[in-house]
Motif scaffolding. Sequence first.
Motif, PDB file in Angstrom:
ATOM      1  N   GLY A  72      18.154  18.596  -8.191  1.00 26.55           N
ATOM      2  CA  GLY A  72      17.768  17.639  -7.337  1.00 26.55           C
ATOM      3  C   GLY A  72      16.391  17.381  -6.897  1.00 26.55           C
ATOM      4  O   GLY A  72      15.950  16.593  -6.294  1.00 26.55           O
ATOM      5  N   ALA A  73      15.405  18.529  -7.235  1.00 23.42           N
ATOM      6  CA  ALA A  73      14.069  18.148  -7.358  1.00 23.42           C
ATOM      7  C   ALA A  73      13.742  16.902  -8.179  1.00 23.42           C
ATOM      8  O   ALA A  73      12.815  16.192  -7.586  1.00 23.42           O
ATOM      9  N   GLU A  74      14.274  16.457  -9.283  1.00 24.12           N
ATOM     10  CA  GLU A  74      13.948  15.593 -10.090  1.00 24.12           C
ATOM     11  C   GLU A  74      14.592  14.092  -9.615  1.00 24.12           C
ATOM     12  O   GLU A  74      13.886  13.389  -9.428  1.00 24.12           O
ATOM     13  N   ALA A  75      15.603  14.463  -9.084  1.00 29.21           N
ATOM     14  CA  ALA A  75      16.246  13.376  -8.215  1.00 29.21           C
ATOM     15  C   ALA A  75      15.303  13.011  -7.208  1.00 29.21           C
ATOM     16  O   ALA A  75      15.259  11.817  -6.864  1.00 29.21           O
ATOM     17  N   ALA A  76      14.863  13.727  -6.277  1.00 22.52           N
ATOM     18  CA  ALA A  76      13.692  13.696  -5.195  1.00 22.52           C
ATOM     19  C   ALA A  76      12.533  12.930  -5.696  1.00 22.52           C
ATOM     20  O   ALA A  76      12.300  11.900  -4.967  1.00 22.52           O
ATOM     21  N   ALA A  77      12.080  13.283  -6.960  1.00 22.29           N
ATOM     22  CA  ALA A  77      11.024  12.820  -7.368  1.00 22.29           C
ATOM     23  C   ALA A  77      11.199  11.212  -7.687  1.00 22.29           C
ATOM     24  O   ALA A  77      10.104  10.291  -7.772  1.00 22.29           O
ATOM     25  N   GLN A  78      12.374  10.878  -8.060  1.00 19.52           N
ATOM     26  CA  GLN A  78      12.544   9.548  -8.484  1.00 19.52           C
ATOM     27  C   GLN A  78      12.923   8.754  -7.450  1.00 19.52           C
ATOM     28  O   GLN A  78      12.477   7.677  -7.011  1.00 19.52           O
ATOM     29  N   GLY A  79      14.221   9.268  -6.921  1.00 17.61           N
ATOM     30  CA  GLY A  79      14.779   8.341  -5.837  1.00 17.61           C
ATOM     31  C   GLY A  79      13.913   8.148  -4.498  1.00 17.61           C
ATOM     32  O   GLY A  79      13.861   7.269  -3.961  1.00 17.61           O
ATOM     33  N   LEU A  80      13.214   9.143  -4.084  1.00 12.87           N
ATOM     34  CA  LEU A  80      12.498   8.827  -2.815  1.00 12.87           C
ATOM     35  C   LEU A  80      11.277   7.964  -3.108  1.00 12.87           C
ATOM     36  O   LEU A  80      10.748   7.656  -1.966  1.00 12.87           O
ATOM     37  N   ARG A  81      11.127   7.682  -4.066  1.00 12.37           N
ATOM     38  CA  ARG A  81       9.899   6.667  -4.136  1.00 12.37           C
ATOM     39  C   ARG A  81      10.328   5.338  -3.712  1.00 12.37           C
ATOM     40  O   ARG A  81       9.553   4.365  -3.415  1.00 12.37           O
ATOM     41  N   LEU A  82      11.647   4.966  -3.522  1.00  8.39           N
ATOM     42  CA  LEU A  82      12.338   3.827  -2.905  1.00  8.39           C
ATOM     43  C   LEU A  82      11.853   3.971  -1.510  1.00  8.39           C
ATOM     44  O   LEU A  82      12.135   2.809  -0.946  1.00  8.39           O
ATOM     45  N   VAL A  83      11.766   4.942  -0.925  1.00  6.37           N
ATOM     46  CA  VAL A  83      11.334   5.059   0.307  1.00  6.37           C
ATOM     47  C   VAL A  83       9.878   4.915   0.604  1.00  6.37           C
ATOM     48  O   VAL A  83       9.219   4.018   1.223  1.00  6.37           O
ATOM     49  N   PHE A  84       9.126   5.860  -0.262  1.00  2.93           N
ATOM     50  CA  PHE A  84       7.701   5.808  -0.077  1.00  2.93           C
ATOM     51  C   PHE A  84       6.879   4.558  -0.641  1.00  2.93           C
ATOM     52  O   PHE A  84       5.786   4.136  -0.036  1.00  2.93           O
ATOM     53  N   GLY A  85       7.481   3.710  -1.633  1.00  4.75           N
ATOM     54  CA  GLY A  85       6.628   2.659  -2.051  1.00  4.75           C
ATOM     55  C   GLY A  85       6.617   1.621  -0.964  1.00  4.75           C
ATOM     56  O   GLY A  85       5.636   1.094  -0.635  1.00  4.75           O
ATOM     57  N   PRO A  86       7.813   1.302  -0.646  1.00  5.29           N
ATOM     58  CA  PRO A  86       7.743   0.129   0.514  1.00  5.29           C
ATOM     59  C   PRO A  86       6.895   0.532   1.914  1.00  5.29           C
ATOM     60  O   PRO A  86       6.168  -0.230   2.473  1.00  5.29           O
ATOM     61  N   TRP A  87       7.157   1.935   2.166  1.00 10.14           N
ATOM     62  CA  TRP A  87       6.185   2.329   3.234  1.00 10.14           C
ATOM     63  C   TRP A  87       4.839   2.286   2.994  1.00 10.14           C
ATOM     64  O   TRP A  87       4.114   1.832   4.006  1.00 10.14           O
ATOM     65  N   ALA A  88       4.310   2.537   1.710  1.00 18.07           N
ATOM     66  CA  ALA A  88       3.007   2.481   1.547  1.00 18.07           C
ATOM     67  C   ALA A  88       2.814   0.918   1.592  1.00 18.07           C
ATOM     68  O   ALA A  88       1.363   0.533   1.981  1.00 18.07           O
ATOM     69  N   ASP A  89       3.509   0.008   1.099  1.00 16.40           N
ATOM     70  CA  ASP A  89       3.228  -1.536   1.078  1.00 16.40           C
ATOM     71  C   ASP A  89       3.140  -1.951   2.574  1.00 16.40           C
ATOM     72  O   ASP A  89       2.125  -2.757   2.818  1.00 16.40           O
ATOM     73  N   ARG A  90       3.903  -1.482   3.290  1.00 14.82           N
ATOM     74  CA  ARG A  90       3.851  -1.934   4.776  1.00 14.82           C
ATOM     75  C   ARG A  90       2.659  -1.407   5.453  1.00 14.82           C
ATOM     76  O   ARG A  90       1.991  -2.150   6.495  1.00 14.82           O
ATOM     77  N   THR A  91       2.147  -0.225   5.137  1.00 12.97           N
ATOM     78  CA  THR A  91       1.204   0.230   6.028  1.00 12.97           C
ATOM     79  C   THR A  91      -0.370   0.025   5.592  1.00 12.97           C
ATOM     80  O   THR A  91      -1.345   0.018   5.925  1.00 12.97           O
ATOM     81  N   ARG A  92      -0.306  -0.011   4.144  1.00 14.58           N
ATOM     82  CA  ARG A  92      -1.314  -0.533   3.129  1.00 14.58           C
ATOM     83  C   ARG A  92      -2.277   0.758   3.256  1.00 14.58           C
ATOM     84  O   ARG A  92      -3.494   0.818   2.960  1.00 14.58           O
ATOM     85  N   ARG A  93      -1.692   2.041   3.555  1.00 14.11           N
ATOM     86  CA  ARG A  93      -2.404   3.138   3.523  1.00 14.11           C
ATOM     87  C   ARG A  93      -2.041   4.024   2.282  1.00 14.11           C
ATOM     88  O   ARG A  93      -1.685   5.115   2.139  1.00 14.11           O
ATOM     89  N   TYR A  94      -2.501   3.137   1.189  1.00 16.95           N
ATOM     90  CA  TYR A  94      -2.320   3.784  -0.231  1.00 16.95           C
ATOM     91  C   TYR A  94      -2.958   5.243  -0.438  1.00 16.95           C
ATOM     92  O   TYR A  94      -2.343   6.029  -1.107  1.00 16.95           O
ATOM     93  N   TRP A  95      -4.243   5.118   0.124  1.00 17.12           N
ATOM     94  CA  TRP A  95      -4.924   6.698  -0.097  1.00 17.12           C
ATOM     95  C   TRP A  95      -4.261   7.662   0.988  1.00 17.12           C
ATOM     96  O   TRP A  95      -4.087   8.922   0.258  1.00 17.12           O
ATOM     97  N   THR A  96      -3.704   7.343   1.912  1.00 12.63           N
ATOM     98  CA  THR A  96      -3.041   8.377   2.896  1.00 12.63           C
ATOM     99  C   THR A  96      -1.821   8.996   1.941  1.00 12.63           C
ATOM    100  O   THR A  96      -1.795  10.337   1.959  1.00 12.63           O
ATOM    101  N   PHE A  97      -1.031   8.182   1.335  1.00 10.33           N
ATOM    102  CA  PHE A  97       0.146   8.575   0.578  1.00 10.33           C
ATOM    103  C   PHE A  97      -0.476   9.603  -0.625  1.00 10.33           C
ATOM    104  O   PHE A  97       0.383  10.480  -1.056  1.00 10.33           O
ATOM    105  N   THR A  98      -1.280   8.924  -1.498  1.00  9.70           N
ATOM    106  CA  THR A  98      -1.979   9.494  -2.501  1.00  9.70           C
ATOM    107  C   THR A  98      -2.221  10.859  -2.106  1.00  9.70           C
ATOM    108  O   THR A  98      -1.923  12.055  -3.014  1.00  9.70           O
ATOM    109  N   LEU A  99      -3.048  11.014  -1.149  1.00  9.04           N
ATOM    110  CA  LEU A  99      -3.654  12.381  -1.021  1.00  9.04           C
ATOM    111  C   LEU A  99      -2.531  13.369  -0.450  1.00  9.04           C
ATOM    112  O   LEU A  99      -2.423  14.628  -0.557  1.00  9.04           O
TER     113      LEU A  99
END
Length: 436
Positions: A72-99
Amino acid sequence: MGRPRRNLSARQRVSRSALPGATRGFVWGPVIGFGLVSLAADVVSDGARPLAGPLLAQLGASALLVGLVTGGAEAAAQGLRLVFGPWADRTRRYWTFTLAGYALTAVCVPLLAVAPWAGGSGLVLAAALIIGDRVGKAVRSPAKTVLLAAVARPVGRGRGFAVHKSLDLAGALLGPVLVWAVLAASGNLSAAFAVLAVPAGAAMLLLFWLRRQVADAGAGRPAPEEEGGGRQAAVEPPSPGAAGRPASLFTRSFALFAVAAFFWSAGLVAFGVISYHLTTAAAVPVAVVPLLYAGAMAAAALGALATGVLYDRSGAWVLLALPLLIAAVPVLALAPAAGVVFSGVLVWGTALGIQDSTVKALVADLVPEPRQGTAYGVFAAFEGAGALAGGALYGALYDTRPLLIAAVAVLQLLAFVVLVAALRSPRSPRSPRRQL
């Protein structure tokens, strides 16, 4: 009177830093900085990964629960990028997500040291922290890769991603060696997890320093050097599509490349299966397995560097080597003789290094910049789905090795054909000089 100071755009700053001579190292600075952060973070994350199973078992988990938590941990590491990738694009807060993503790993992994002392809740705490570490990977990965793709462009994305991945894999090599040394000296799992607080703190300090050197992509604010400050480099803000519309993500080339990634990921066996085979069929002592994993990470670094340089010189066709390498993994890594298995581990590591570096460089070249965070999330979802299917495949066919080898060969033939179609697409970069 002196000449008035001219404000420079982010594009001009990146262009200037790409000039030859002394400024060349100046441009490499952010790439090396991101690599050092990844090195320290991977000492933490990859140092803990081989110990997750033994820790859960010590806390009373069954084999099924260990599989569910780590899977489940590895699935979360890959699958949740589908959520956080678009979220970072919408907000342009790339450093916020990185930190935030790196902070999750820096906190969760060392806290595993207290799980054995938490009584009846220790198992729940350990499971939550193990999953939390991999969620941190999902949070930071798309945003960090967008930042890295931007700062690596002046030096060549193939080289930039390769150097970054080599430093990243150096951490993945050092982490298991560090925890092995602590375990050898103390025999205590808590001590092995606790010592990882040191590289975790170093990763966060490096990251905050780097944050002061590299501006956030698309943040819409002037860089400090325009106000008299001293940032060394700025990420070029994404440019919108025609008539201000968002640029298209699902080009034919990107879609085909993602499908190819599904097929090759389905054939790239997880190291857990290889380590199981090493200890049960090849009679390799358990204590040797972390060192073999470290050797695989060294092979991954070399594979990333070699294909990264070839990518910039000759284009994306170098990636055709990936399905060929993956097809050889079950033949070698699941052989009965230990010496052959060791060579299979090195081939596995080389394939992993290419998948995690040069492949990402091509994604950046195939996708318009305003959609890169989304693209990395979508691409990771295809890879994650392939890895999940591959895990089931290897589990079901492990006892019928010839059938497993044939199935992986078919998957890699499909990956090869689809990859050729993707590279023949008009938007696919055929030379290092072509900019999309």
